[in-house]
Enzyme design. Structure first.
Site, PDB file in Angstrom:
ATOM      1  N   LEU A 153      -7.616   3.082  -5.542  1.00 41.12           N
ATOM      2  CA  LEU A 153      -7.730   4.179  -6.753  1.00 41.12           C
ATOM      3  C   LEU A 153      -8.140   3.219  -7.912  1.00 41.12           C
ATOM      4  CD1 LEU A 153      -5.332   6.957  -6.113  1.00 41.12           C
ATOM      5  CD2 LEU A 153      -8.056   6.854  -5.358  1.00 41.12           C
ATOM      6  N   GLU A 169       5.838   0.343  -1.942  1.00 42.37           N
ATOM      7  CA  GLU A 169       6.926  -0.604  -1.190  1.00 42.37           C
ATOM      8  C   GLU A 169       6.343  -1.778  -0.454  1.00 42.37           C
ATOM      9  OE1 GLU A 169       9.532   3.007  -1.687  1.00 42.37           O
ATOM     10  OE2 GLU A 169       7.640   2.869  -1.205  1.00 42.37           O
TER      11      GLU A 169
END
Length: 743
Positions: A635, A710
């Site tokens: 994004l 993560e």
């Protein structure tokens, strides 16, 4: 209008943060504000037998000392204290009784007119204990390991799959074998902003709560249940969070104490924890792992066994996904994976960035490296030889998996082809040079969420959802999604979050926020667009009266005809027909379970690391590292790169520096300060590079994104350990790798 998604837009909240306009939980003012100071237990297990607060209460300005002796009657049922991230068991209840369950447990709260007075008064209070023997050492209690209790939490943290094949038989017959024990100590989150709660007591017993949390609705749920307050009377606000890393997924005890004091004293209260008290709740649990791998002479994995034993508290069963990754990455036919817990006299561990993933992969990927060496194969070649397009645990194909490209592009950028494979074969003057690599994986999840989109009378788009931004860039990417979906200039779009008056969203964790809240924002803006289009069709002499929705486009704050963009109506004119009122839409985004259940969904990475090891002193420096990530649609490359770089830095921390040192004689973490709890500083960080491998995924969510929070950390510690082996010839299976382990 050029799309904003995919562009490196600057953080829209950046100015507020660097100028001090952004307010955090302990910075909100309130009339008649009192201050609370928490007193922590000095023993790890036992009972409080006496609390002498007389000297403190005689001080002018000291209002009250709360303890189990005078706390109000509350709901004490297990379910009353459950939250969105609660594991199976009985949650901790501050000040419930005289029992002490762990060292540092809050046993009293001093409330005074000023913070300084509350702190001084706390020093005058004398507490006596009846101490009992405690157990806090995981490695000394492995014989007590048992299976975790099941509960709702296991839906997000499934237990290990059932064994496949016959591990023992095929491991014994394997031409190439490795087996080792891997250990790491506990770690604490230590964000810059310490936990604090400001409770503003309002008329009619209503509460406005400014809380440090990774989910305002979670804190609202907790307060409402524990204190029996209707949801409408509890508003939790948390627009900015100074770092969380998982520590804020569950309500921490300062929230309970602040609300209790505010309700009893009928005035506003602030309770802030000290840096030392940041070590008295939640941590990444210590873990002991045993990994055994067997392969054919050609290097084909045939047998995998991964056993892990983690710590938990005596009152809850905190679990992590530690061993499941082997079945998700490698296609061996004979696999046994086990995960057990040892209850200890500590506070319940809590999710910490990549919970279980960085723990399990740190062991698994080191063992894979060792097996590759024994098989005489390059570590990258070995992984490609044992590549799979399926999650073997679930026997499902991946919705997308560009890990091969991660290996290729990462190796090329790093210069892996120039590596000489023999340990101790590369030098830079007096230092040994090592190159290591590892694979990373993390699940790509999509949760339900709601968002509201509002077009104001002055033509501005306001979008909101009760999610959080713990520094990941949520404010920015949601603004980009909204601007693109409704064709608005980004300067005319504002995204708001962190308020329980906003539409419901889950806690920010698990790398699911971009997919979850982003999808909700997209749907809300699409639905608002449909409503605006219908309004446009009803305008006098509307050019869209007989036009279908799929024949128009939202562009530059206008609705335009695709076939003839000159035919257009401005959104400002449309909202002007609404009688001076804004036009709004609130929508829900749900994962497409029928489609998603057919696939395994994960983000993948390949990590390449160079270390330099001083031959005399055993000191290790990571001089450069490259992480190649297949993360679906990116994004915002700037905020995405920041996420991966942050994970890589933390991977260096876990691999070389970070551990919470427990003195088992006292059952207490001893290095409870940033002076002695070592994390990297600028001088420790050298050249870090990130590659985003192109990947298209139409299954994971409507945006095609995979979470990045993560994946940046999971492969780093193993890659560092593997590089240290290449440099020194020593396999270090205990993290962090400190100089004493190399000398």
């Amino acid at each position: 209008m050029t799309p904003y998604i995919g562009k490196p837009i600057n953080r829209v909240d950046g100015v507020a943060k660097v100028t001090g306009k952004a307010k955090y939980a302990a910075e909100y003012k309130a009339a008649d504000l009192a201050h609370g100071w928490v007193i922590s237990s000095s023993i790890a297990k036992g009972k409080v037998t006496r609390i002498d607060a007389e000297a403190a209460l005689q001080l002018p300005g000291v209002i009250q000392v709360f303890s189990h002796e005078n706390r109000p009657s509350l709901a004490w049922f297990d379910m009353s204290y459950k939250d969105q991230d609660a594991p199976p068991g009985s949650p901790f209840r501050p000040l419930r009784d005289a029992t002490v369950k762990y060292s540092g447990q809050p046993v009293a709260l001093v409330v005074a007119e000023t913070l300084e007075l509350a702190r001084y008064a706390a020093s005058l209070i004398r507490i006596e204990y009846e101490e009992e023997e405690h157990e806090t050492a995981l490695e000394h209690n492995l014989h007590r390991a048992r299976e975790p209790k099941s509960g709702v939490a296991t839906l997000l943290k499934p237990p290990p799959p059932k064994p496949r094949g016959d591990f023992e038989k095929d491991f014994r017959a394997a031409a190439v074998q490795v087996s080792g024990t891997y250990v790491h100590s506990a770690e604490h989150h230590n964000p810059m902003e310490m936990f604090a709660t400001t409770v503003v007591y309002e008329k009619n017993n209503k509460l406005t709560i400014y809380d440090k949390t990774q989910g305002a609705p979670n804190s609202q749920l907790y307060v409402s249940q524990v204190f029996g307050i209707p949801f409408k009377d509890v508003r939790v606000i948390s627009p900015y969070v100074g770092g969380g890393f998982g520590a804020g997924l569950r309500p921490q005890y300062q929230l309970f104490l602040a609300v209790l004091a505010a309700r009893e004293l009928k005035r506003s209260i602030r309770v802030s924890l000290t840096r030392q008290q940041m070590f008295t709740f939640g941590h990444r649990p210590a873990c002991v792992q045993q990994v055994s791998l067997g392969a054919s002479a050609e290097g084909k994995l045939e047998a995998i066994r991964h056993d892990a034993v983690g710590e938990t508290s005596q009152f809850e069963d905190y679990t992590e996904i530690v061993v499941n990754w082997a079945g998700m990455l490698y296609p061996a036919q004979n696999v046994t994976l086990t995960y057990n817990l040892v209850p200890l006299d500590v506070y319940t561990p809590i999710d910490m960035r990549a919970p279980g993933g960085v723990t399990g992969l740190s062991a698994l990927e080191c063992a894979i490296d060792e097996l590759a060496y024994k098989a005489g194969l390059d570590p990258v070649e070995f992984r490609l030889k044992n590549y799979t397009e399926r999650d073997m645990n679930e026997d499902l194909p991946y919705s997308s998996k560009e890990l091969r490209e991660c290996f290729r592009q990462g190796a090329e950028r790093f210069g892996w082809a120039n590596r000489t494979p023999e340990p101790r074969s590369m030098r830079n003057g007096h230092t040994l040079v090592g190159w290591g690599m590892a694979t990373g994986i993390w699940e790509s999840m999509h949760m339900p969420a709601r968002a509201e989109a509002v077009l104001t009378v002055n033509g501005k788009l306001r979008v909101s959802s009760a999610t959080a931004d713990i520094g990941t860039g949520t404010y920015t990417i949601m603004t980009q999604i909204a601007a693109d979906t409704l064709g608005m200039p980004i300067e005319d779009v504002i995204f708001r979050l962190g308020d329980t008056d906003m539409p419901l969203a889950p806690i920010q964790g698990g790398s699911w926020t971009a997919a979850t809240v982003g999808s909700a924002v997209k749907v809300a803006c699409e639905d608002l667009g449909k409503k605006l289009f219908k309004m446009a069709q009803k305008m006098k002499q509307s050019p869209f009266a007989d036009v279908k929705l799929d024949e128009i486009v939202f562009e530059n704050a206008h609705i335009r005809l695709k076939a003839d963009p000159s035919v257009a109506v401005s959104l400002l004119d449309i909202v002007g027909t609404n009688g001076g009122r804004a036009v709004s839409e609130t929508s829900t985004s749900l994962p497409n379970m029928l489609e998603q259940r057919k696939y395994a969904r994960a983000v993948h990475s390949a990590v390449f690391v160079e270390v330099e090891v001083d031959e005399d002193f055993g000191t290790v420096r990571v001089t450069r590292a490259v992480t190649a990530v297949a993360g679906g649609r990116i994004l915002n490359p700037k905020t995405a790169r920041s996420q991966i770089i942050g994970g890589m830095v933390w991977g260096i921390s876990k691999g070389l520096e970070e551990e919470s040192v427990m003195d088992h004689q006292f059952g207490r973490f001893m290095n409870h300060s940033l002076a002695e709890y070592h994390v990297p500083v600028n001088a420790d960080i050298q050249d870090l590079d990130v590659i985003f491998v192109e990947e298209t995924d139409t299954i994971v969510n409507p945006l095609g994104v995979k979470g990045l929070g993560e994946i940046g950390i999971v492969g780093m510690p193993a890659a560092i350990a593997n590089a240290v082996f290449h440099a020194t010839g020593k396999r270090i299976r205990s993290l962090p790798i400190t100089l004493d382990k190399l000398l």
